[in-house]
Design a protein around this motif. Structure first.
Motif, PDB file in Angstrom:
ATOM      1  N   UNK A  69       0.829  -1.207   0.000  1.00 37.73           N
ATOM      2  CA  UNK A  69       0.000   0.000   0.000  1.00 37.73           C
ATOM      3  C   UNK A  69       0.865   1.259   0.000  1.00 37.73           C
ATOM      4  N   UNK A  70       1.930   1.256   0.795  1.00 36.78           N
ATOM      5  CA  UNK A  70       2.820   2.415   0.832  1.00 36.78           C
ATOM      6  C   UNK A  70       3.561   2.605  -0.489  1.00 36.78           C
ATOM      7  N   UNK A  71       4.028   1.513  -1.070  1.00 37.09           N
ATOM      8  CA  UNK A  71       4.716   1.625  -2.359  1.00 37.09           C
ATOM      9  C   UNK A  71       3.773   2.150  -3.436  1.00 37.09           C
ATOM     10  N   UNK A  72       2.547   1.648  -3.444  1.00 32.29           N
ATOM     11  CA  UNK A  72       1.571   2.130  -4.431  1.00 32.29           C
ATOM     12  C   UNK A  72       1.277   3.609  -4.229  1.00 32.29           C
ATOM     13  N   UNK A  73       1.142   4.049  -2.972  1.00 31.73           N
ATOM     14  CA  UNK A  73       0.902   5.466  -2.693  1.00 31.73           C
ATOM     15  C   UNK A  73       2.089   6.304  -3.146  1.00 31.73           C
ATOM     16  N   UNK A  74       3.303   5.812  -2.891  1.00 34.10           N
ATOM     17  CA  UNK A  74       4.498   6.533  -3.331  1.00 34.10           C
ATOM     18  C   UNK A  74       4.578   6.634  -4.837  1.00 34.10           C
ATOM     19  N   UNK A  75       4.228   5.560  -5.529  1.00 30.88           N
ATOM     20  CA  UNK A  75       4.227   5.572  -6.994  1.00 30.88           C
ATOM     21  C   UNK A  75       3.214   6.583  -7.507  1.00 30.88           C
ATOM     22  N   UNK A  76       2.032   6.586  -6.888  1.00 27.84           N
ATOM     23  CA  UNK A  76       1.007   7.554  -7.303  1.00 27.84           C
ATOM     24  C   UNK A  76       1.509   8.987  -7.141  1.00 27.84           C
ATOM     25  N   UNK A  77       2.205   9.260  -6.045  1.00 27.07           N
ATOM     26  CA  UNK A  77       2.733  10.611  -5.828  1.00 27.07           C
ATOM     27  C   UNK A  77       3.778  10.969  -6.883  1.00 27.07           C
ATOM     28  N   UNK A  78       4.637  10.013  -7.201  1.00 29.03           N
ATOM     29  CA  UNK A  78       5.664  10.281  -8.222  1.00 29.03           C
ATOM     30  C   UNK A  78       5.025  10.471  -9.594  1.00 29.03           C
ATOM     31  N   UNK A  79       3.970   9.731  -9.877  1.00 24.48           N
ATOM     32  CA  UNK A  79       3.253   9.911 -11.142  1.00 24.48           C
ATOM     33  C   UNK A  79       2.642  11.300 -11.196  1.00 24.48           C
ATOM     34  N   UNK A  84       9.247  10.236 -13.804  1.00 27.41           N
ATOM     35  CA  UNK A  84       9.392   8.849 -14.247  1.00 27.41           C
ATOM     36  C   UNK A  84      10.576   8.139 -13.587  1.00 27.41           C
ATOM     37  N   UNK A  85      11.741   8.762 -13.443  1.00 31.98           N
ATOM     38  CA  UNK A  85      12.851   8.073 -12.775  1.00 31.98           C
ATOM     39  C   UNK A  85      12.514   7.707 -11.317  1.00 31.98           C
ATOM     40  N   UNK A  86      11.776   8.580 -10.620  1.00 37.68           N
ATOM     41  CA  UNK A  86      11.392   8.284  -9.234  1.00 37.68           C
ATOM     42  C   UNK A  86      10.404   7.109  -9.202  1.00 37.68           C
ATOM     43  N   UNK A  87       9.503   7.045 -10.187  1.00 38.16           N
ATOM     44  CA  UNK A  87       8.567   5.924 -10.272  1.00 38.16           C
ATOM     45  C   UNK A  87       9.358   4.624 -10.467  1.00 38.16           C
ATOM     46  N   UNK A  88      10.330   4.659 -11.331  1.00 39.11           N
ATOM     47  CA  UNK A  88      11.130   3.470 -11.616  1.00 39.11           C
ATOM     48  C   UNK A  88      11.919   3.026 -10.384  1.00 39.11           C
ATOM     49  N   UNK A  89      12.376   3.968  -9.582  1.00 46.45           N
ATOM     50  CA  UNK A  89      13.134   3.609  -8.368  1.00 46.45           C
ATOM     51  C   UNK A  89      12.264   2.913  -7.344  1.00 46.45           C
ATOM     52  N   UNK A  90      10.988   3.238  -7.344  1.00 51.28           N
ATOM     53  CA  UNK A  90      10.086   2.613  -6.359  1.00 51.28           C
ATOM     54  C   UNK A  90       9.802   1.207  -6.798  1.00 51.28           C
TER      55      UNK A  90
END
Length: 90
Positions: A69-79, A84-90
């Protein structure tokens, strides 16, 4: 067969180490050992270990769900940041 010596404070010692329900189980285990009821001792240990195994599995599963859940929330924030590089790092 020799007699096993059980320290008088083993129940208290066990309670201090594990606390809560497990502490009470250790204290009962110590009492059963003092009464030479070794069959009950073995069953009590087996039951306590099984309960710990179940609790550990539940906690691992809960932690895994929280992590996802936290990773998905972090990805949503980066999106939303369009990073894109921050999304890829997650």
């Amino acid at each position: 067969m020799g007699r096993v010596s059980i320290p008088g404070n083993i129940g208290n010692f066990g309670c201090d180490i594990v606390g809560g329900d497990q502490g009470r189980r250790v204290a009962r285990l110590a009492e059963a050992t003092r009464a030479s009821d070794f069959g009950a001792d073995a069953r009590a240990v087996d039951a306590a270990l099984a309960k710990l195994d179940r609790r550990e599995a539940e906690e691992r599963d809960a932690a895994r769900r929280a992590r996802v859940a936290l990773l998905e929330a972090g990805i949503e924030q980066e999106i939303l940041r369009r990073d894109a590089p921050a999304v890829a790092r997650r």
